[in-house]
Design a protein around this motif. Structure first.
Motif, PDB file in Angstrom:
ATOM      1  N   LEU A  97      45.693  42.811  48.562  1.00  0.00           N
ATOM      2  CA  LEU A  97      45.439  41.690  47.637  1.00  0.00           C
ATOM      3  C   LEU A  97      43.949  41.363  47.497  1.00  0.00           C
ATOM      4  O   LEU A  97      43.568  40.527  46.683  1.00  0.00           O
ATOM      5  CB  LEU A  97      46.175  40.433  48.126  1.00  0.00           C
ATOM      6  CG  LEU A  97      47.709  40.421  48.012  1.00  0.00           C
ATOM      7  CD1 LEU A  97      48.272  39.148  48.639  1.00  0.00           C
ATOM      8  CD2 LEU A  97      48.147  40.531  46.557  1.00  0.00           C
ATOM      9  N   ALA A 154      42.251  41.416  43.955  1.00  0.00           N
ATOM     10  CA  ALA A 154      42.734  40.381  43.044  1.00  0.00           C
ATOM     11  C   ALA A 154      42.227  39.004  43.481  1.00  0.00           C
ATOM     12  O   ALA A 154      41.903  38.148  42.652  1.00  0.00           O
ATOM     13  CB  ALA A 154      44.259  40.404  42.990  1.00  0.00           C
ATOM     14  N   ARG A 155      42.146  38.768  44.811  1.00  0.00           N
ATOM     15  CA  ARG A 155      41.601  37.502  45.318  1.00  0.00           C
ATOM     16  C   ARG A 155      40.171  37.307  44.839  1.00  0.00           C
ATOM     17  O   ARG A 155      39.787  36.248  44.355  1.00  0.00           O
ATOM     18  CB  ARG A 155      41.601  37.509  46.860  1.00  0.00           C
ATOM     19  CG  ARG A 155      42.858  36.932  47.496  1.00  0.00           C
ATOM     20  CD  ARG A 155      42.644  36.583  48.970  1.00  0.00           C
ATOM     21  NE  ARG A 155      42.262  37.718  49.781  1.00  0.00           N
ATOM     22  CZ  ARG A 155      43.119  38.480  50.478  1.00  0.00           C
ATOM     23  NH1 ARG A 155      44.420  38.205  50.454  1.00  0.00           N
ATOM     24  NH2 ARG A 155      42.704  39.499  51.188  1.00  0.00           N
ATOM     25  N   ILE A 180      38.610  38.661  42.253  1.00  0.00           N
ATOM     26  CA  ILE A 180      38.494  38.502  40.799  1.00  0.00           C
ATOM     27  C   ILE A 180      38.983  37.127  40.358  1.00  0.00           C
ATOM     28  O   ILE A 180      38.405  36.495  39.483  1.00  0.00           O
ATOM     29  CB  ILE A 180      39.294  39.615  40.083  1.00  0.00           C
ATOM     30  CG1 ILE A 180      38.666  40.971  40.380  1.00  0.00           C
ATOM     31  CG2 ILE A 180      39.380  39.368  38.587  1.00  0.00           C
ATOM     32  CD1 ILE A 180      37.341  41.198  39.693  1.00  0.00           C
ATOM     33  N   ALA A 181      40.072  36.650  41.008  1.00  0.00           N
ATOM     34  CA  ALA A 181      40.601  35.348  40.625  1.00  0.00           C
ATOM     35  C   ALA A 181      39.862  34.217  41.339  1.00  0.00           C
ATOM     36  O   ALA A 181      40.087  33.043  41.049  1.00  0.00           O
ATOM     37  CB  ALA A 181      42.098  35.289  40.922  1.00  0.00           C
ATOM     38  N   GLY A 182      39.006  34.566  42.305  1.00  0.00           N
ATOM     39  CA  GLY A 182      38.276  33.559  43.066  1.00  0.00           C
ATOM     40  C   GLY A 182      39.206  32.667  43.876  1.00  0.00           C
ATOM     41  O   GLY A 182      39.028  31.454  43.950  1.00  0.00           O
ATOM     42  N   ARG A 183      40.221  33.237  44.473  1.00  0.00           N
ATOM     43  CA  ARG A 183      41.185  32.438  45.225  1.00  0.00           C
ATOM     44  C   ARG A 183      41.137  32.769  46.712  1.00  0.00           C
ATOM     45  O   ARG A 183      40.849  33.894  47.097  1.00  0.00           O
ATOM     46  CB  ARG A 183      42.604  32.724  44.714  1.00  0.00           C
ATOM     47  CG  ARG A 183      42.955  31.989  43.445  1.00  0.00           C
ATOM     48  CD  ARG A 183      44.329  32.384  42.966  1.00  0.00           C
ATOM     49  NE  ARG A 183      45.362  32.166  43.990  1.00  0.00           N
ATOM     50  CZ  ARG A 183      46.640  32.498  43.811  1.00  0.00           C
ATOM     51  NH1 ARG A 183      47.038  33.052  42.678  1.00  0.00           N
ATOM     52  NH2 ARG A 183      47.515  32.275  44.760  1.00  0.00           N
ATOM     53  N   ASP A 206      43.486  30.505  48.705  1.00  0.00           N
ATOM     54  CA  ASP A 206      44.519  29.576  49.178  1.00  0.00           C
ATOM     55  C   ASP A 206      45.591  30.340  49.957  1.00  0.00           C
ATOM     56  O   ASP A 206      45.581  31.568  49.990  1.00  0.00           O
ATOM     57  CB  ASP A 206      45.154  28.862  47.973  1.00  0.00           C
ATOM     58  CG  ASP A 206      45.675  29.840  46.948  1.00  0.00           C
ATOM     59  OD1 ASP A 206      46.908  30.029  46.861  1.00  0.00           O
ATOM     60  OD2 ASP A 206      44.833  30.470  46.226  1.00  0.00           O
ATOM     61  N   GLY A 235      48.631  30.881  49.365  1.00  0.00           N
ATOM     62  CA  GLY A 235      49.444  31.774  48.543  1.00  0.00           C
ATOM     63  C   GLY A 235      48.723  33.058  48.163  1.00  0.00           C
ATOM     64  O   GLY A 235      49.339  34.002  47.679  1.00  0.00           O
ATOM     65  N   ALA A 236      47.416  33.084  48.380  1.00  0.00           N
ATOM     66  CA  ALA A 236      46.646  34.274  48.046  1.00  0.00           C
ATOM     67  C   ALA A 236      46.606  35.255  49.217  1.00  0.00           C
ATOM     68  O   ALA A 236      45.909  36.256  49.169  1.00  0.00           O
ATOM     69  CB  ALA A 236      45.232  33.878  47.634  1.00  0.00           C
ATOM     70  N   LEU A 285      42.222  43.203  35.308  1.00  0.00           N
ATOM     71  CA  LEU A 285      42.264  41.747  35.092  1.00  0.00           C
ATOM     72  C   LEU A 285      41.113  41.304  34.191  1.00  0.00           C
ATOM     73  O   LEU A 285      41.302  40.480  33.288  1.00  0.00           O
ATOM     74  CB  LEU A 285      42.216  41.017  36.439  1.00  0.00           C
ATOM     75  CG  LEU A 285      43.501  41.148  37.267  1.00  0.00           C
ATOM     76  CD1 LEU A 285      43.283  40.688  38.699  1.00  0.00           C
ATOM     77  CD2 LEU A 285      44.647  40.347  36.632  1.00  0.00           C
ATOM     78  N   VAL A 305      39.593  34.837  34.787  1.00  0.00           N
ATOM     79  CA  VAL A 305      40.889  35.321  35.261  1.00  0.00           C
ATOM     80  C   VAL A 305      41.637  34.116  35.826  1.00  0.00           C
ATOM     81  O   VAL A 305      41.060  33.342  36.598  1.00  0.00           O
ATOM     82  CB  VAL A 305      40.675  36.394  36.345  1.00  0.00           C
ATOM     83  CG1 VAL A 305      41.989  36.810  36.970  1.00  0.00           C
ATOM     84  CG2 VAL A 305      39.952  37.598  35.767  1.00  0.00           C
ATOM     85  N   PRO A 306      42.885  33.880  35.455  1.00  0.00           N
ATOM     86  CA  PRO A 306      43.609  32.696  35.933  1.00  0.00           C
ATOM     87  C   PRO A 306      43.585  32.619  37.455  1.00  0.00           C
ATOM     88  O   PRO A 306      43.746  33.635  38.129  1.00  0.00           O
ATOM     89  CB  PRO A 306      45.030  32.919  35.435  1.00  0.00           C
ATOM     90  CG  PRO A 306      44.930  33.914  34.354  1.00  0.00           C
ATOM     91  CD  PRO A 306      43.710  34.718  34.600  1.00  0.00           C
ATOM     92  N   ASN A 307      43.376  31.400  37.985  1.00  0.00           N
ATOM     93  CA  ASN A 307      43.292  31.266  39.446  1.00  0.00           C
ATOM     94  C   ASN A 307      44.276  30.227  39.982  1.00  0.00           C
ATOM     95  O   ASN A 307      44.116  29.695  41.066  1.00  0.00           O
ATOM     96  CB  ASN A 307      41.859  30.920  39.871  1.00  0.00           C
ATOM     97  CG  ASN A 307      41.393  29.632  39.207  1.00  0.00           C
ATOM     98  OD1 ASN A 307      42.157  29.006  38.463  1.00  0.00           O
ATOM     99  ND2 ASN A 307      40.162  29.241  39.474  1.00  0.00           N
ATOM    100  N   ASP A 308      45.285  29.911  39.205  1.00  0.00           N
ATOM    101  CA  ASP A 308      46.296  28.942  39.600  1.00  0.00           C
ATOM    102  C   ASP A 308      47.073  29.440  40.823  1.00  0.00           C
ATOM    103  O   ASP A 308      47.636  30.539  40.796  1.00  0.00           O
ATOM    104  CB  ASP A 308      47.250  28.751  38.411  1.00  0.00           C
ATOM    105  CG  ASP A 308      48.205  27.601  38.652  1.00  0.00           C
ATOM    106  OD1 ASP A 308      48.536  27.347  39.826  1.00  0.00           O
ATOM    107  OD2 ASP A 308      48.611  26.974  37.656  1.00  0.00           O
ATOM    108  N   PRO A 309      47.101  28.638  41.917  1.00  0.00           N
ATOM    109  CA  PRO A 309      47.809  29.079  43.126  1.00  0.00           C
ATOM    110  C   PRO A 309      49.297  29.348  42.881  1.00  0.00           C
ATOM    111  O   PRO A 309      49.953  30.020  43.674  1.00  0.00           O
ATOM    112  CB  PRO A 309      47.638  27.915  44.099  1.00  0.00           C
ATOM    113  CG  PRO A 309      46.520  27.094  43.570  1.00  0.00           C
ATOM    114  CD  PRO A 309      46.449  27.324  42.092  1.00  0.00           C
ATOM    115  N   LEU A 318      50.408  31.203  40.646  1.00  0.00           N
ATOM    116  CA  LEU A 318      50.590  32.573  40.159  1.00  0.00           C
ATOM    117  C   LEU A 318      50.517  33.572  41.309  1.00  0.00           C
ATOM    118  O   LEU A 318      49.602  33.508  42.126  1.00  0.00           O
ATOM    119  CB  LEU A 318      49.501  32.916  39.137  1.00  0.00           C
ATOM    120  CG  LEU A 318      49.556  32.130  37.840  1.00  0.00           C
ATOM    121  CD1 LEU A 318      48.331  32.453  36.988  1.00  0.00           C
ATOM    122  CD2 LEU A 318      50.829  32.453  37.069  1.00  0.00           C
ATOM    123  N   LEU A 365      49.465  36.836  43.160  1.00  0.00           N
ATOM    124  CA  LEU A 365      48.348  37.768  42.979  1.00  0.00           C
ATOM    125  C   LEU A 365      48.855  39.203  42.891  1.00  0.00           C
ATOM    126  O   LEU A 365      49.833  39.574  43.539  1.00  0.00           O
ATOM    127  CB  LEU A 365      47.388  37.663  44.161  1.00  0.00           C
ATOM    128  CG  LEU A 365      46.411  36.494  44.182  1.00  0.00           C
ATOM    129  CD1 LEU A 365      45.532  36.611  45.432  1.00  0.00           C
ATOM    130  CD2 LEU A 365      45.543  36.471  42.935  1.00  0.00           C
TER     131      LEU A 365
END
Ligand SMILES: Cc1cc2nc3c(=O)[nH]c(=O)nc-3n(C[C@H](O)[C@H](O)[C@H](O)COP(=O)(O)O)c2cc1C
Ligand code: SF4
Ligand code: SF4
Ligand code: FES
Lengths: 595, 186
Positions: A575, A578-579, A581-584, A586, A588-589, B113, B127-131, B133, B135
């Motif tokens: 992951l 994708a983390r 690129i999405a800047g996540r 959390d 759930g990431a 993406l 790029v959508p970053n809503d938790p 969603l 990954l």
């Protein structure tokens, strides 16, 4: 720099612009131009009047033909288990580091590339490598350093120390074949005296069976070819010797070449063939000139050509074709495809080569050793020949002994010799396993060392690899499985996909992530390959894993995880991108190891 | 018929199904067993499945998995099904090999993406970053690289007859076997 079109034109001319010579043309062109550029592909295709895709399919099939530049010095380190046991992988890594290279990539200045290759047949004097298809034996760290300096200094191969290229015969035990004195031409004259039918009758009496592995009765093969309808017939000598751990044909080709050629002529005489082809593996390219010279001198003293030894109607000549790094081309129908200039994929049989072989003509394919034995039969007569060895395995067998022993090399014994006798003679102590007849053969443990080398007990094409008590048989099986996955010709799905799945499962186990699940899969795949593959390669590709799981189970078990499954992927790592690129970051990431 | 001689009715076989990174084609093919589903319901019942709309899997006998594993949610669902099922079956090319969705495996997921979201001039710049969603994984993985798989039903999709035969074999305790006619696609 040679001009591409000029080089191609010359090769086309030498090879009479025949499409069946495509592989030979490409090989010769590459020797001068170092790779097969798109330009080369197109001029060869145009010159032969064939589609460029046909040329590409050949270039892509053979490991020793390159679609990308691989440097002026193309170094291939032999990767048989016996090379590894002598430290080849360390030397390989060292060489990459010294030359600042990544595996199989040409250096920035276009000088050199370094890669691994399947067994080069130097197992008794390894570790070995090939540089532009010339073997360098007995590698040491020092020798590797020297080679790196020579490459960096741009010293032509012709000026490298001759000692590097020294290849020894290492004949340690000679018997009826290797030990007998041979008067040039004597086999031919004996066959002529017997007459065509008489020679065939002697072959029948001799009970000679093929030495290439399958052990088919040679007289039956010859007779079927003689009786097959057709005006033209061919005798093919199988000198592909690709089975890892086998190098006895190399010694015969080096020091007994005239007897091989006389054996081919005797076969031609017996079945009524005027043409002989010798298929020499690309790894033995260095033997081409000496062999051609032998052919020339034999032509000069009428041991080849028209009216051999003055016998009216006995016409026979021999052409040498080179392979280009494909183990499968040892399989007789793949070999014939390759002789015809095509990718070496096994044909669907029947028809068998004896009725429809080279160019669809009746063809005898025999191993090098088998053909030399034919000269022995011609000289001694079949009855004496049949008197040696065992009931179902007449005569002697040449073994290629390598691995953990004091005296690796060539050993000739009457059939029926016990494995333990060979071990004693070559000075092997504390042996835990012997792999007989290469990866496609059988793995024997000490409780089986009283078994006999013979078709009715332990058959062999000649390889005899010895593993001492320090050796890890799991790694041996993994090396062999890599070999099969690399050499699968891709023609049929069970083998193309199955060998790769087996390789990946073994990698997972080696990685400490395998479980009983992988073991079950391996056993299932081995069985599937055995039952459904098109040719012997796939049918035997599961043997090393099956044998070693049965006989060296703890070597696997200590690598297995305690649980019953571990994913092949690190999901959280998968992951990461994708983390980012999405800047996540959390909860759930991320994904934990287990639920 | 005396009461004591009656064999106790076997409990119904509990079946869970899910579509991960698939196209629902395998489920549609399953539904193509048509009226035979009534026979199936005499001996089986559904747990989590698009048919029942149950969201979480509970202990069951057979789990049928369509599609490969392309994102974190797929992995969670799959693990839950594996933890609950006695027998887990990968059904269809996507579950077995990654199939069509795995065509993206040659590309970098970041590039994908960016191409899809960020590089659309003026429309959307991130790029959508809503938790909420899930990954995406770097690649689409076949089911057996994430959990242990007991059986595989090949095809894209396997025919209704193939699925029917396979399920019956599993339920009746026979080694599942598909004849050539059920594996032949041309
Ligand atoms: C994958 C594979 C590789 C083979 N490699 C060789 C080889 O390198 N040399 C050889 O003589 N026979 C090899 N054989 C066996 C040949 O197909 C054929 O049986 C043999 O050349 C016949 O000669 P013989 O009757 O003299 O043994 C191979 C067979 C298979 C299936
Ligand atoms: S078994 Fe392997 S090597 Fe033999 S034809 Fe099939 S793919 Fe080729
Ligand atoms: S295997 Fe075929 S039918 Fe099934 S989900 Fe994948 S694409 Fe759809
Ligand atoms: S198309 Fe035949 S194996 Fe894929």
């Amino acid at each position: 720099m040679s001009d591409t079109s000029e080089v191609v034109l010359q090769a086309l001319e030498r090879r009479r612009a025949e499409p069946t010579q495509l592989l030979q043309i490409l090989r010769e062109v590459q020797e001068e131009l170092d790779w097969i550029s798109p330009e080369t592909t197109h001029s060869v295709a145009a010159g032969l009047g064939i589609p460029a895709t046909q040329v590409e399919s050949v270039v892509q099939f053979y490991s020793f033909l390159y679609e990308q530049p691989r440097g002026r010095y193309r170094i291939l380190v032999s990767d048989n288990i016996t090379d590894r046991m002598l430290g080849s992988l360390t030397l390989f890594e060292h060489m990459l580091k010294r030359l600042k290279l990544r595996r199989a990539e040409a250096s920035a200045d276009g000088a050199v590339s370094v890669d691994l290759t399947s067994c080069t047949g130097m197992c008794d004097q390894g570790p070995a490598l090939l540089v532009n298809n010339r073997p360098v034996t007995r590698l040491t760290a020092r020798r590797v350093d020297e080679i790196c300096d020579l490459v960096r200094g741009d010293v032509p191969l012709a000026e490298w120390p001759a000692d590097y290229f020294r290849v020894e015969d290492n004949i340690r035990r000679a018997d009826a074949l290797l030990g007998s004195r041979y008067e040039p031409g004597s086999g031919l004259r004996a066959a002529i005296a017997l007459g065509r039918q008489g020679m065939l009758d002697e072959m029948k009496r001799s009970n000679l069976r093929g030495r290439g592995g399958a052990g088919f009765a040679t007289a039956v093969k010859w007779e079927s070819c003689r009786n097959a309808p057709g005006a033209e017939r061919y005798i093919v000598c199988n000198a592909d010797e690709g089975e890892p751990g086998t190098f006895k044909d190399r010694v015969l080709l080096t020091s007994f070449a005239e007897r091989i050629f006389e054996g081919m002529a005797i076969a031609g005489f017996t079945v009524g063939a005027a043409n002989g082809l010798l298929y020499l593996r690309g790894e033995y390219r260095y033997l081409l000139e000496p062999l051609e010279a032998k052919l020339e001198s034999m032509r000069r003293d009428r041991r080849l050509g028209a009216s051999i030894c003055g016998a009216q109607g006995f016409d026979f000549d021999i052409e040498i074709h080179l392979g280009a790094g494909a183990y499968i081309c040892g399989e007789e129908s793949a070999l014939i495809e390759s002789l015809e200039g095509k990718p070496g994929k096994p044909r669907i049989r029947p028809p068998f080569p004896v009725t429809a072989g080279y160019l669809g003509k009746p063809t005898v394919v025999n191993n090098v050793e088998t053909l030399v034995e034919a000269t022995v039969v011609a000289l001694q007569g079949g009855r004496i020949f049949a008197g040696h060895g065992t009931r179902h395995s007449a005569g002697t067998k040449i073994l290629s002994v390598s691995g953990d022993c004091a005296r690796p090399g060539i050993y000739e014994y009457p059939f029926g010799v016990r494995v333990e006798q060979v071990l004693k003679d070559c000075g092997a102590a504390d042996v835990v396993a012997v792999q007989i007849s290469g990866p496609s053969g059988i793995c024997l443990t000490p409780d089986e060392f009283r078994r006999h080398i013979a078709f009715e007990d332990v058959p062999t094409a000649g390889a005899f690899m010895i593993f001492g008590k320090e050796r890890d048989l799991f790694e041996v099986a993994r090396n062999f499985t890599y070999f099969f996955a690399h050499e699968s010709c891709g023609f049929c799905t069970p083998c193309r996909v199955g060998t790769t799945l087996m390789r990946d499962a073994l990698d997972k186990i080696a990685d400490g992530r395998g479980s009983r699940y992988e073991i079950n899969e391996l056993m299932r795949l081995a069985e599937l390959l055995r039952r459904t593959s098109h040719c012997g390669l796939g049918q035997t590709a599961g043997n090393p894993v099956r044998d070693t799981w049965l006989k060296f189970r703890p070597a696997y078990e200590r690598r297995l995880i305690r649980g019953d499954f571990d994913p092949a992927v690190d999901l959280d790592a998968a992951l990461t991108r994708a983390r980012e690129i999405a800047g996540r970051d959390d909860a759930g990431a991320h994904i934990g190891a287990e639920q | 018929m005396s009461e004591s001689a009656e064999t106790p009715a076997l409990p119904k076989v509990r079946i869970a199904t899910t579509s991960l990174a698939g196209c629902f084609g395998c489920h549609m093919s399953f539904l193509d067993i048509d009226e035979r589903i009534l026979d199936l319901m005499k001996i089986a019942e559904f747990d989590r499945s698009p048919i029942t709309d149950i969201k979480h899997c509970s202990p069951c006998d057979i789990a049928l998995i369509e599609g490969g594993v392309c994102n974190a949610e797929n992995a969670h669902v799959l693990r839950e099904m594996r933890a609950n099922a006695k027998i887990l079956v990968a059904i269809g090319a996507c579950a077995i090999n990654g199939g069509l969705p795995a065509m993206r495996n040659r590309l970098d997921v970041g590039d994908i993406l960016n191409e899809v979201y960020r590089d659309l001039d003026g429309v959307q710049s991130h790029v959508p970053n809503d938790p909420e969603l899930p990954l995406l994984f770097d690649k689409v993985y076949p089911v057996n690289e994430v959990v242990r798989v007991d059986y595989f039903i090949p095809g894209c999709p396997p025919s209704a007859d193939a699925i029917w035969k396979y399920l019956n074999d599993l339920i009746l305790g026979r080694m599942p076997r598909l004849d050539h006619s059920l594996l032949h696609y041309d």
